[in-house]
Design an enzyme around this catalytic site. Structure first.
Site, mmCIF file in Angstrom:
data_model
loop_
_atom_site.group_PDB
_atom_site.id
_atom_site.type_symbol
_atom_site.label_atom_id
_atom_site.label_comp_id
_atom_site.label_asym_id
_atom_site.label_seq_id
_atom_site.Cartn_x
_atom_site.Cartn_y
_atom_site.Cartn_z
ATOM 1 C CB SER A 129 -4.648 -0.335 -7.090
ATOM 2 O OG SER A 129 -5.966 0.151 -7.021
ATOM 3 C CG HIS A 179 -6.421 4.817 -7.865
ATOM 4 N ND1 HIS A 179 -6.324 4.704 -6.495
ATOM 5 C CD2 HIS A 179 -6.422 3.550 -8.341
ATOM 6 C CE1 HIS A 179 -6.260 3.427 -6.164
ATOM 7 N NE2 HIS A 179 -6.322 2.709 -7.260
#
Length: 327
Positions: A99, A202
């Site tokens: 991430s 996300h």
């Protein structure tokens, strides 16, 4: 073959930067990066409490700056060739980040300068914080269960498998109402653990942040990576800096496939993995998914000597045939 990995949001703990400030030049570097990000990184990394550093706009630049401090400390000790590390041996064979850790990876691999990586991730943090404020959303880790059944249950609840971490860990994300209903009817043989994050990262809920970060990224001139650089989108080794930057932006609203990154590392024949500070999460996953390799979680400067020893032992070793193919 050695890989350096950088953790994502949630890895930060109060005071984790304190021991790094004892290294020469680090306070000055963090002061300069504080100007870039508009945050007092030293204060947040040493004095702030858990709630303060949970803030997405704070956590993301803080994590990237910490990872770059650790990477510089480790790799900076190896810039002079020695008998143990010939000049033609690479210091690192592959780099990956989870991430927001992809921004750390981009800087380590030379795609973005530390200045550009931190300026962009600061905008990412602000954009994702603003997007999260629009709707009450969250994330829940699903531990165990049968993978296909877990994914089906997540879909049936209207949630997104926002992080597929492998090793029996998938993170579901969506509205608080969807997560509450999911908790009442969890997948069989699975445990649920709500995560202390500010939103459904996300997922489609982060779409407003994508365009904001895309605009901030437009003036940048990314360079092609100097080492294999893995993408969270699909675990592929990305060879063009421009493509990697595009993936960094679009990844904000699409799931993290750390399971695919792990599979690529296995296919590449990785023999050692170093996780940058604040370390522990990714080495924990690797312990289960990449059995038999050497692992090091770099938590303080006391771990630098061990990290350099691993690099001297494992980096630059020839990978098996087909290692440069995208996973």
């Amino acid at each position: 073959m050695l890989v350096i990995v950088a953790p994502g949001q949630g890895a930060q703990v109060p005071g984790f930067l304190s021991p790094w400030l004892e290294l020469s030049g680090v306070p000055e570097q963090l002061a300069a990066w504080s100007e870039v990000t508009g945050l007092d990184l030293v204060r947040y990394g040493t004095e702030a409490d858990a709630d303060e550093i949970r803030d997405t706009a704070v956590a993301q630049p803080l994590l990237v700056s910490a990872g770059l401090v650790a990477a510089s400390a480790i790799l900076g000790t190896l810039t002079t060739p020695s008998p143990a590390l010939p000049a033609d041996r690479a210091l690192v064979d592959a780099v990956a980040g989870h991430s927001v850790g992809e921004f750390t990876a981009a800087a380590v691999a030379g795609v973005l300068s530390p200045h550009d990586a931190l300026a962009l991730v600061a905008e990412r943090g602000r954009g994702m914080a603003d997007a999260a404020a629009r709707t009450e959303t969250g994330m829940t880790a699903v531990l165990g269960g049968v993978r296909e059944e877990v994914l089906e249950a997540i879909a049936d609840a209207g949630l997104t498998p926002a992080n597929d971490n492998g090793s029996g860990q998938i993170v579901a994300a969506g509205t608080t109402g969807q997560l509450a209903a999911f908790a009442e009817a969890p997948p069989a043989r699975a445990r649920l653990r709500p995560l202390s994050v500010a939103g459904a990262f996300h997922t489609e809920h982060m779409a407003p942040a994508v365009e904001r970060v895309r605009a901030a990224a437009a003036p940048l001139s990314p360079q092609d990576p100097t080492v294999r650089l893995l993408s969270n989108t699909d675990g592929a080794v990305v060879e063009r800096g421009s493509e990697y930057l595009d993936r960094l932006v679009s990844q904000i609203s699409s799931p993290v496939r750390w399971d695919s990154c792990t599979q690529t590392l296995a296919d590449l024949g990785v023999t050692a993995l170093i996780e940058l500070t604040p370390a522990g999460t990714l080495t924990g996953l690797a312990k289960r998914a990449l059995r038999g390799i050497e692992l090091l979680a770099v938590k303080t400067p006391d771990d630098i000597d061990r990290a350099t020893a691993l690099i001297k032992e494992h980096a630059g070793v020839s990978a098996p045939a087909g290692a440069d193919q995208e996973g």
